[in-house]
Design a protein around this motif. Structure first.
Motif, mmCIF file in Angstrom:
data_model
loop_
_atom_site.group_PDB
_atom_site.id
_atom_site.type_symbol
_atom_site.label_atom_id
_atom_site.label_comp_id
_atom_site.label_asym_id
_atom_site.label_seq_id
_atom_site.Cartn_x
_atom_site.Cartn_y
_atom_site.Cartn_z
ATOM 1 N N SER A 76 -9.801 -1.401 1.859
ATOM 2 C CA SER A 76 -8.744 -2.372 2.142
ATOM 3 C C SER A 76 -7.383 -1.796 1.795
ATOM 4 O O SER A 76 -7.255 -0.930 0.942
ATOM 5 N N VAL A 77 -6.400 -2.274 2.485
ATOM 6 C CA VAL A 77 -5.037 -1.799 2.288
ATOM 7 C C VAL A 77 -4.463 -2.505 1.060
ATOM 8 O O VAL A 77 -4.565 -3.734 0.938
ATOM 9 N N PRO A 78 -3.815 -1.743 0.146
ATOM 10 C CA PRO A 78 -3.332 -2.377 -1.088
ATOM 11 C C PRO A 78 -2.257 -3.444 -0.868
ATOM 12 O O PRO A 78 -2.148 -4.378 -1.641
ATOM 13 N N TYR A 79 -1.485 -3.308 0.176
ATOM 14 C CA TYR A 79 -0.408 -4.271 0.424
ATOM 15 C C TYR A 79 -0.730 -5.145 1.633
ATOM 16 O O TYR A 79 0.164 -5.566 2.364
ATOM 17 N N GLY A 80 -1.968 -5.450 1.864
ATOM 18 C CA GLY A 80 -2.404 -6.214 3.031
ATOM 19 C C GLY A 80 -1.783 -7.586 3.126
ATOM 20 O O GLY A 80 -1.339 -8.006 4.205
ATOM 21 N N ASP A 81 -1.725 -8.317 1.999
ATOM 22 C CA ASP A 81 -1.142 -9.667 2.025
ATOM 23 C C ASP A 81 0.340 -9.622 2.364
ATOM 24 O O ASP A 81 0.839 -10.434 3.159
#
Length: 151
Positions: A76-81
């Motif tokens: 998952s991408v760390p800055y997804g949100d």
């Protein structure tokens, strides 16, 4: 004395030529007007097909990307949100911009239609004025010629 009431043979022929030219131009414009709804419908259908194709292309491309990501176990991408929120904000701003642009375009088209109506009224007024001037000059010259022949 000159009879200004009955047109001469040459005047009648000139009048017939103008009538024929006017009628032919109007018939030509009427033919364009007959097919205009078909053109509009064809253009509208093409636009709808283009939109559907674009949506399909987007859905297919992202479905493929999701499938690759799930197969290769991409983390998952760390800055997804944060990315999701900013993407939503940008999309909402773009949609509002499109809405504003659409309203401006519609207003411009409505203004162009109104200008055409004003132009039509102006042409009618200028034509009436020119006709009245021509009649006045014709009457004046006929009176002058009648007065000249009496002397």
């Amino acid at each position: 004395m000159v009879d200004t009431k009955s047109p001469s043979k040459d005047e009648t022929r000139a009048s017939d030529i103008y009538d024929t030219m006017r009628d032919n131009l109007i018939r030509t414009v009427d033919e364009f007007a007959k097919v205009q709804p078909q053109y509009s419908q064809s253009i509208s259908n093409l636009q709808l097909d283009y939109i559907q194709t674009t949506k399909n292309m987007i859905q297919t491309a992202f479905a493929a990307q999701k499938q690759y990501a799930s197969i290769w176990n991409i983390p998952s991408v760390p800055y997804g949100d944060l990315f999701t929120r900013q993407s939503n904000e940008m999309t909402n701003n773009a949609i509002r911009s499109v809405g504003i642009n659409n309203q401006l375009t519609i207003n411009a088209l409505d203004a162009a239609r109104e200008n055409l109506k004003i132009y039509n009224r102006t042409v009618d007024a200028v034509t009436d004025f020119s006709t009245n001037v021509a009649k006045a000059w014709t009457t004046f010259f006929a009176q002058q010629q009648a007065q000249f022949t009496r002397q």
